[in-house]
Write a protein that holds these residues in place. Structure first.
Motif, PDB file in Angstrom:
ATOM      1  N   ARG A 207       0.896  -0.610  -0.344  1.00 29.65           N
ATOM      2  CA  ARG A 207      -0.027   0.346  -0.026  1.00 29.65           C
ATOM      3  C   ARG A 207       0.768   1.542   0.367  1.00 29.65           C
ATOM      4  O   ARG A 207       2.364   1.710   0.181  1.00 29.65           O
ATOM      5  CB  ARG A 207      -0.962  -0.096   1.426  1.00 29.65           C
ATOM      6  N   GLY A 208       0.243   2.156   0.222  1.00 33.25           N
ATOM      7  CA  GLY A 208       1.144   3.712  -0.651  1.00 33.25           C
ATOM      8  C   GLY A 208       1.107   3.866   1.482  1.00 33.25           C
ATOM      9  O   GLY A 208       0.501   3.752   1.851  1.00 33.25           O
ATOM     10  N   PRO A 209       1.945   5.373   1.315  1.00 36.21           N
ATOM     11  CA  PRO A 209       2.566   5.774   2.685  1.00 36.21           C
ATOM     12  C   PRO A 209       0.657   6.290   2.936  1.00 36.21           C
ATOM     13  O   PRO A 209       0.505   6.942   2.303  1.00 36.21           O
ATOM     14  CB  PRO A 209       3.321   6.700   2.315  1.00 36.21           C
ATOM     15  N   VAL A 210       0.285   6.916   4.616  1.00 40.63           N
ATOM     16  CA  VAL A 210      -0.708   7.305   4.762  1.00 40.63           C
ATOM     17  C   VAL A 210      -0.283   8.530   5.821  1.00 40.63           C
ATOM     18  O   VAL A 210       0.663   7.649   7.165  1.00 40.63           O
ATOM     19  CB  VAL A 210      -1.544   6.599   5.618  1.00 40.63           C
ATOM     20  N   PHE A 211      -0.297   9.660   5.576  1.00 44.77           N
ATOM     21  CA  PHE A 211       0.472  10.379   6.633  1.00 44.77           C
ATOM     22  C   PHE A 211      -0.130  10.578   8.855  1.00 44.77           C
ATOM     23  O   PHE A 211      -1.716  10.210   8.275  1.00 44.77           O
ATOM     24  CB  PHE A 211      -0.242  11.907   6.849  1.00 44.77           C
ATOM     25  N   LEU A 212       0.567  10.450   9.368  1.00 41.59           N
ATOM     26  CA  LEU A 212       0.139  10.657  10.730  1.00 41.59           C
ATOM     27  C   LEU A 212       0.381  11.785  11.281  1.00 41.59           C
ATOM     28  O   LEU A 212      -0.782  12.374  11.948  1.00 41.59           O
ATOM     29  CB  LEU A 212       1.113   9.840  10.933  1.00 41.59           C
ATOM     30  N   LEU A 213       1.188  12.316  11.062  1.00 47.27           N
ATOM     31  CA  LEU A 213       1.672  13.600  11.661  1.00 47.27           C
ATOM     32  C   LEU A 213       2.830  14.247  11.017  1.00 47.27           C
ATOM     33  O   LEU A 213       3.783  13.725  10.267  1.00 47.27           O
ATOM     34  CB  LEU A 213       2.584  13.022  13.195  1.00 47.27           C
ATOM     35  N   LEU A 214       2.554  16.191  11.720  1.00 42.68           N
ATOM     36  CA  LEU A 214       3.635  16.693  10.752  1.00 42.68           C
ATOM     37  C   LEU A 214       3.996  17.720  11.912  1.00 42.68           C
ATOM     38  O   LEU A 214       3.316  18.097  13.387  1.00 42.68           O
ATOM     39  CB  LEU A 214       2.535  17.435   9.322  1.00 42.68           C
ATOM     40  N   ILE A 215       5.379  17.685  11.853  1.00 46.15           N
ATOM     41  CA  ILE A 215       5.838  18.851  13.086  1.00 46.15           C
ATOM     42  C   ILE A 215       6.661  19.771  12.469  1.00 46.15           C
ATOM     43  O   ILE A 215       7.272  19.458  11.242  1.00 46.15           O
ATOM     44  CB  ILE A 215       6.599  18.357  14.439  1.00 46.15           C
TER      45      ILE A 215
END
Lengths: 114, 113
Positions: B42-50
């Motif tokens: 599967r493709g990557p799934v966004f979790l968090l940004l800092i």
């Protein structure tokens, strides 16, 4: 709603052939990105579009690789004279704009060059 | 040269414990750093940004820290569950290449019951 879709899911070709990989972004997303991922590695940036134009194509490895997005929606990644080293998963992602931080990825196209 | 390094060895952890992953970078001026989860096939799934001016971000059982002096981000999964088993990727956006994500190789996490 529908996510990013990519076709085909798998493509097997012979060395020297031409291939096209298609990406359908999320409706309304103006930014579209192509990455390539080899086994055990993270995605490697290839090119991104803002609308119809390529805003950054610095990741395309050589002139055998070309991508278009003529109407600002669907994009096609084209690879000429394929080589065995081109074998990888090609990932497409989209986002509402290039300044929007999160990217939404499709499932990828697994390209195998024999 | 620019590098983004993550632990290449899989992290095996018992359910309920905290998993801590490391992302180190060199020769980047990051605007922000993101963490993604990727499951096989599967493709990557966004979790968090800092962002570069933030020290810590939290989302449910996830926590990210960012130390621009050490050039390092730590990613924590607290009260880990078998469903957290996946590969976790860190990705940077530099101030001079907006929109272009540059990924580390990822760290596989395996949570056993």
């Amino acid at each position: 709603g529908a996510g990013v879709s990519q076709t085909p899911s798998n493509k097997v070709t012979e060395k020297g052939k031409y291939v096209e990989l298609r990406c359908d972004p999320i409706s309304g997303h103006t930014a579209l990105y192509w990455y390539r991922q080899s086994l055990g590695q993270g995605p490697e940036f290839l090119i991104y579009f803002q609308g119809t134009g390529a805003a950054d194509d610095s990741g395309l490895p050589n002139d055998r690789f070309f991508a278009v997005r003529p109407e600002g929606s669907v994009s096609t990644l084209k690879i000429q004279r394929t080589e065995r080293g081109d074998s990888a998963v090609y990932l497409c992602a989209s986002s509402p704009s290039s300044s929007y931080n999160e990217q939404f990825f499709g499932p990828g196209t697994r390209l195998t060059v024999l | 040269s620019q590098k983004i390094e993550q632990n290449s060895e899989a992290l095996n952890i018992q359910e309920g414990k905290t998993a801590t992953l490391t992302c180190n970078y060199t020769n980047y001026s990051p605007a922000y750093l993101q963490w993604y989860r990727q499951d096989p096939g599967r493709g990557p799934v966004f979790l968090l940004l800092i962002r570069e001016n933030e020290k810590e971000k939290r989302k449910e059982r996830l926590k990210v820290t960012f130390d621009t002096t050490l050039k390092q981000s730590l990613f924590h999964i607290t009260a880990s569950q078998p469903a957290d088993s996946a590969t976790y990727l860190c990705a940077l956006v530099s101030t001079d290449s907006w929109g272009k994500l540059q990924f580390g190789a990822g760290t596989q996490v395996v949570v056993t019951p």
